[in-house]
Design an enzyme around this catalytic site. Sequence first.
Site, PDB file in Angstrom:
ATOM      1  N   LYS A   1      20.145 -15.107  17.904  1.00 35.53           N
ATOM      2  CA  LYS A   1      19.125 -14.240  17.276  1.00 35.53           C
ATOM      3  C   LYS A   1      19.050 -14.523  15.790  1.00 35.53           C
ATOM      4  O   LYS A   1      17.977 -14.686  15.225  1.00 35.53           O
ATOM      5  CB  LYS A   1      19.487 -12.770  17.444  1.00 35.53           C
ATOM      6  CG  LYS A   1      19.067 -11.890  18.545  1.00 35.53           C
ATOM      7  CD  LYS A   1      17.751 -11.957  19.192  1.00 35.53           C
ATOM      8  CE  LYS A   1      17.364 -13.249  19.808  1.00 35.53           C
ATOM      9  NZ  LYS A   1      17.254 -13.374  21.204  1.00 35.53           N
TER      10      LYS A   1
ATOM     11  N   GLU B   1      17.628 -18.137  14.924  1.00 29.11           N
ATOM     12  CA  GLU B   1      16.230 -18.436  15.229  1.00 29.11           C
ATOM     13  C   GLU B   1      15.242 -17.693  14.327  1.00 29.11           C
ATOM     14  O   GLU B   1      14.150 -18.191  14.077  1.00 29.11           O
ATOM     15  CB  GLU B   1      15.903 -18.223  16.706  1.00 29.11           C
ATOM     16  CG  GLU B   1      15.930 -16.801  17.182  1.00 29.11           C
ATOM     17  CD  GLU B   1      15.648 -16.677  18.673  1.00 29.11           C
ATOM     18  OE1 GLU B   1      14.924 -17.492  19.233  1.00 29.11           O
ATOM     19  OE2 GLU B   1      16.161 -15.713  19.268  1.00 29.11           O
TER      20      GLU B   1
ATOM     21  N   TRP C   1       1.243 -25.741  20.034  1.00 25.29           N
ATOM     22  CA  TRP C   1       2.640 -26.019  19.711  1.00 25.29           C
ATOM     23  C   TRP C   1       2.778 -27.521  19.953  1.00 25.29           C
ATOM     24  O   TRP C   1       2.723 -27.979  21.091  1.00 25.29           O
ATOM     25  CB  TRP C   1       3.560 -25.224  20.625  1.00 25.29           C
ATOM     26  CG  TRP C   1       5.006 -25.346  20.280  1.00 25.29           C
ATOM     27  CD1 TRP C   1       5.696 -24.602  19.365  1.00 25.29           C
ATOM     28  CD2 TRP C   1       5.951 -26.260  20.842  1.00 25.29           C
ATOM     29  NE1 TRP C   1       7.009 -25.007  19.317  1.00 25.29           N
ATOM     30  CE2 TRP C   1       7.193 -26.022  20.210  1.00 25.29           C
ATOM     31  CE3 TRP C   1       5.884 -27.271  21.802  1.00 25.29           C
ATOM     32  CZ2 TRP C   1       8.339 -26.741  20.520  1.00 25.29           C
ATOM     33  CZ3 TRP C   1       7.022 -27.987  22.100  1.00 25.29           C
ATOM     34  CH2 TRP C   1       8.245 -27.715  21.462  1.00 25.29           C
TER      35      TRP C   1
ATOM     36  N   LYS D   1       7.219 -18.981  22.446  1.00 27.85           N
ATOM     37  CA  LYS D   1       7.813 -18.013  23.371  1.00 27.85           C
ATOM     38  C   LYS D   1       7.983 -18.598  24.773  1.00 27.85           C
ATOM     39  O   LYS D   1       8.946 -18.307  25.456  1.00 27.85           O
ATOM     40  CB  LYS D   1       6.899 -16.790  23.426  1.00 27.85           C
ATOM     41  CG  LYS D   1       7.409 -15.676  24.293  1.00 27.85           C
ATOM     42  CD  LYS D   1       8.161 -14.676  23.479  1.00 27.85           C
ATOM     43  CE  LYS D   1       8.887 -13.661  24.314  1.00 27.85           C
ATOM     44  NZ  LYS D   1      10.250 -13.458  23.831  1.00 27.85           N
TER      45      LYS D   1
ATOM     46  N   HIS E   1      41.043 -22.722  17.481  1.00 26.32           N
ATOM     47  CA  HIS E   1      41.028 -24.122  17.906  1.00 26.32           C
ATOM     48  C   HIS E   1      39.998 -24.940  17.132  1.00 26.32           C
ATOM     49  O   HIS E   1      39.557 -25.986  17.598  1.00 26.32           O
ATOM     50  CB  HIS E   1      40.769 -24.210  19.408  1.00 26.32           C
ATOM     51  CG  HIS E   1      41.820 -23.519  20.210  1.00 26.32           C
ATOM     52  ND1 HIS E   1      43.083 -24.038  20.387  1.00 26.32           N
ATOM     53  CD2 HIS E   1      41.827 -22.299  20.818  1.00 26.32           C
ATOM     54  CE1 HIS E   1      43.811 -23.186  21.098  1.00 26.32           C
ATOM     55  NE2 HIS E   1      43.070 -22.124  21.365  1.00 26.32           N
TER      56      HIS E   1
ATOM     57  N   ARG F   1       2.811 -18.336  21.900  1.00 22.15           N
ATOM     58  CA  ARG F   1       2.994 -19.578  22.661  1.00 22.15           C
ATOM     59  C   ARG F   1       2.940 -20.823  21.771  1.00 22.15           C
ATOM     60  O   ARG F   1       3.156 -21.939  22.239  1.00 22.15           O
ATOM     61  CB  ARG F   1       1.914 -19.702  23.736  1.00 22.15           C
ATOM     62  CG  ARG F   1       1.855 -18.531  24.680  1.00 22.15           C
ATOM     63  CD  ARG F   1       0.754 -18.711  25.679  1.00 22.15           C
ATOM     64  NE  ARG F   1       0.999 -19.866  26.504  1.00 22.15           N
ATOM     65  CZ  ARG F   1       1.706 -19.871  27.614  1.00 22.15           C
ATOM     66  NH1 ARG F   1       2.262 -18.765  28.047  1.00 22.15           N
ATOM     67  NH2 ARG F   1       1.867 -20.969  28.301  1.00 22.15           N
TER      68      ARG F   1
ATOM     69  N   GLU G   1      24.642 -14.627  21.856  1.00 23.93           N
ATOM     70  CA  GLU G   1      23.287 -14.100  21.697  1.00 23.93           C
ATOM     71  C   GLU G   1      23.059 -13.614  20.257  1.00 23.93           C
ATOM     72  O   GLU G   1      21.993 -13.843  19.681  1.00 23.93           O
ATOM     73  CB  GLU G   1      23.058 -12.984  22.734  1.00 23.93           C
ATOM     74  CG  GLU G   1      21.741 -12.243  22.656  1.00 23.93           C
ATOM     75  CD  GLU G   1      20.502 -13.116  22.823  1.00 23.93           C
ATOM     76  OE1 GLU G   1      20.618 -14.302  23.149  1.00 23.93           O
ATOM     77  OE2 GLU G   1      19.404 -12.603  22.568  1.00 23.93           O
TER      78      GLU G   1
ATOM     79  N   ASN H   1      -2.903 -27.220  27.798  1.00 21.20           N
ATOM     80  CA  ASN H   1      -1.526 -26.768  27.584  1.00 21.20           C
ATOM     81  C   ASN H   1      -0.664 -27.543  28.571  1.00 21.20           C
ATOM     82  O   ASN H   1      -0.909 -27.488  29.770  1.00 21.20           O
ATOM     83  CB  ASN H   1      -1.462 -25.257  27.860  1.00 21.20           C
ATOM     84  CG  ASN H   1      -0.045 -24.746  28.016  1.00 21.20           C
ATOM     85  OD1 ASN H   1       0.879 -25.314  27.447  1.00 21.20           O
ATOM     86  ND2 ASN H   1       0.124 -23.686  28.781  1.00 21.20           N
ATOM     87  N   GLY H   2       0.298 -28.302  28.063  1.00 18.09           N
ATOM     88  CA  GLY H   2       1.155 -29.092  28.954  1.00 18.09           C
ATOM     89  C   GLY H   2       1.333 -30.499  28.413  1.00 18.09           C
ATOM     90  O   GLY H   2       1.047 -30.766  27.244  1.00 18.09           O
TER      91      GLY H   2
ATOM     92  N   CYS I   1       1.630 -23.701  23.927  1.00 18.72           N
ATOM     93  CA  CYS I   1       0.209 -23.669  23.598  1.00 18.72           C
ATOM     94  C   CYS I   1      -0.444 -22.523  24.368  1.00 18.72           C
ATOM     95  O   CYS I   1      -0.037 -22.203  25.479  1.00 18.72           O
ATOM     96  CB  CYS I   1      -0.548 -24.944  23.938  1.00 18.72           C
ATOM     97  SG  CYS I   1       0.147 -26.399  23.172  1.00 18.72           S
TER      98      CYS I   1
HETATM   99  C1  F6R Z   1      15.516 -16.703  22.267  1.00 16.90           C
HETATM  100  C2  F6R Z   1      14.541 -16.969  23.298  1.00 16.90           C
HETATM  101  C3  F6R Z   1      14.660 -18.218  24.082  1.00 16.90           C
HETATM  102  C4  F6R Z   1      14.326 -17.947  25.554  1.00 16.90           C
HETATM  103  C5  F6R Z   1      14.278 -19.263  26.343  1.00 16.90           C
HETATM  104  C6  F6R Z   1      14.036 -19.029  27.813  1.00 16.90           C
HETATM  105  O1  F6R Z   1      15.280 -15.485  21.642  1.00 16.90           O
HETATM  106  O2  F6R Z   1      13.649 -16.200  23.506  1.00 16.90           O
HETATM  107  O3  F6R Z   1      15.913 -18.796  23.940  1.00 16.90           O
HETATM  108  O4  F6R Z   1      15.278 -17.086  26.080  1.00 16.90           O
HETATM  109  O5  F6R Z   1      13.279 -20.086  25.825  1.00 16.90           O
HETATM  110  O6  F6R Z   1      12.817 -18.395  28.028  1.00 16.90           O
HETATM  111  P1  F6R Z   1      12.502 -17.640  29.371  1.00 16.90           P
HETATM  112  O7  F6R Z   1      13.420 -16.483  29.466  1.00 16.90           O
HETATM  113  O8  F6R Z   1      11.062 -17.234  29.254  1.00 16.90           O
HETATM  114  O9  F6R Z   1      12.737 -18.612  30.492  1.00 16.90           O
END
Ligand code: F6R
Length: 612
Positions: free
Chosen positions: A489, A492, A74, A607, A508, A27, A485, A100-101, A2
């Site tokens: 990517k 998501e 969110w 994010k 396996h 957010r 990774e 937020n929280g 949020c």
């Molecule tokens: C994927 C992504 C998330 C963050 C994760 C940790 O693209 O961005 O998987 O890496 O939420 O976030 P931080 O790095 O802010 O602790």
Amino acid sequence: MCGIVAYIGYREAAPLIIKGLKRLEYRGYDSAGIALLNDKGLNIYKKKGKVAELENELQHKEISANLGIGHTRWATHGEPNDINAHPHFSQSEHLAIIHNGIIENYAAIKTSLIQKGYTFESETDTEVLINFIEDVKKHKGCSTEEAVRLALSEVVGAYAIAVIDLEEPGQMIAARKGSPLVIGVGQNEYFFASDATPIIEYTKDVVYLDDHEIAVVKDGELAIKNLDNQEKGPFIQTVELELESIEKGGFEHFMLKEIYEQPKSIADCMRGRLNADTAHIQLGGLIHYIDKLATAKRIVFVACGTSWHAGLVGEYLFEELARINVEVEYASEFRYRNPIIEEGDFVIAISQSGETADTLAALELAKHKGATILGVCNVVGSSIARLTHAGVYTHAGPEIGVASTKAFTAQVSVLSMMAIATAKQKGTLTDEEYRSLLSEMASIPRKIEQILQLDEEIKDIAKLFTFASNFIFLGRGLNFPVALEGALKLKEISYIHAEGYPAAEMKHGPIALIDEDMPVVFIAIKDSSYEKVMSNIQEVKARKGRVIAIVNEGDETVRNMVDFAIEIPNSHEMVSTLLTCIPLQLLSYHIAVMRGRNVDQPRNLAKSVTVE
Ligand code: F6R
């Protein structure tokens, strides 16, 4: 999660808050709302969907006001809809709140408020909190400020809140515990936001509120107090963030801009720290810890998501170069085990935002158990950065696309520099190896520039796989985390199911999935696993899988084996992940765009994950 924005001053609050909320949409973006206080009263407008929908809703409304609070959500408690959107009124409609929280003991508070006759419109914990504040105010006969303080002393959970009161049109009350809150200090005006991006075009003077602090603006004056009502002077800092860095700058999406920024962000990350010409490496933030790190018995990386993948790369680097035993833990698992921390252990949190709730909690636990805790964070002044004994900022600049790209490569760059510096200190590298690693690191930005020139070629490959339902990503050694990774990517932002595996693990289990409809991405560069990976490619081809391979320049052998080869410059194996991840970022980006996805704000994600 949020985003919150609030304003008190002389400007029109609504457009300023809407603009700020758009910057904070990374957010959360399932609903948005605003409360405005003017001489006609206190009004709330809210709407399911993005901030733009709220903006449309406000178009023909009488919304002139110099005091307001806004929120982009969110969802945690209650589905995203108009009613659950913030702000929330108290029962009397005299108080309004944004939050937020998560208030963890909201159910018990709600039950006791219901017994007192309160009714609730929404399913949120936030509406419970504002009614709790109102109830305290009524029963104690105190000011709203005092009621906020008393109510928060009984609340369990995390919050960044802003509260306004119909009866106090010159007042804004804000508080934080566990969720970030920045206050912009202007001339006769104050801005409140989850990060500095909504604030910087008005002022660069900011106060980062600490946990258990309340900020009150009254009659034009800002006071910061703790929950025991002791006042402390606001510590005003200058935020170093330029407006251009949070705008798209001609790119269609923030994600693409951030992918393209990597030559610069990595150079920024290394600037003043790594000098290949003088064979010098120094990380200012670790100056008092590097001796201790070199003699560490064990390093534990704690992180989530992409940052956890960076931790896995760090594991290979520290073990190989500095011969230190490393473990990489999901922060969410680490915090709820009873992890064994011994003297001489380092726990290192990796986090772009520096606010991820699980990573923060894991670090608090490690600190409590006596570990030396370090941080590798991107956001300056973030909660994790402030909790740690020391750390290294990644200096990648603001990352706004929800899918992490430049933050990942900056994290890997920092971990590489840390591992090299530690190895140098420990004497586990020869001079020649040390010099060679430094010059390999220094050449990374230029090599990434070269890879970015393959964008059109990668886009053409992406076109052919736009409608795939599944993908497998395979790599070995340092490039196994890159395979993870790559899969993350893709899933998501495109919503295609994708799995990352160590290439040798394929037989396996996952090999059962291989047929002519299964695209398999191999990282097949000329490193110590090259021959082994070639065998794995043969195994996939024998089962008619369609192979896209990331290979080194001029590698005709692999090119002849696979359906598509993307050639990247040669590099030292230890720095190769900084190159191999780039084509995978571009591939995911183009597939997602072609599928019509919102790559900057994929569904269900946010994010900054400030809830468990
Ligand atoms: C994927 C992504 C998330 C963050 C994760 C940790 O693209 O961005 O998987 O890496 O939420 O976030 P931080 O790095 O802010 O602790």
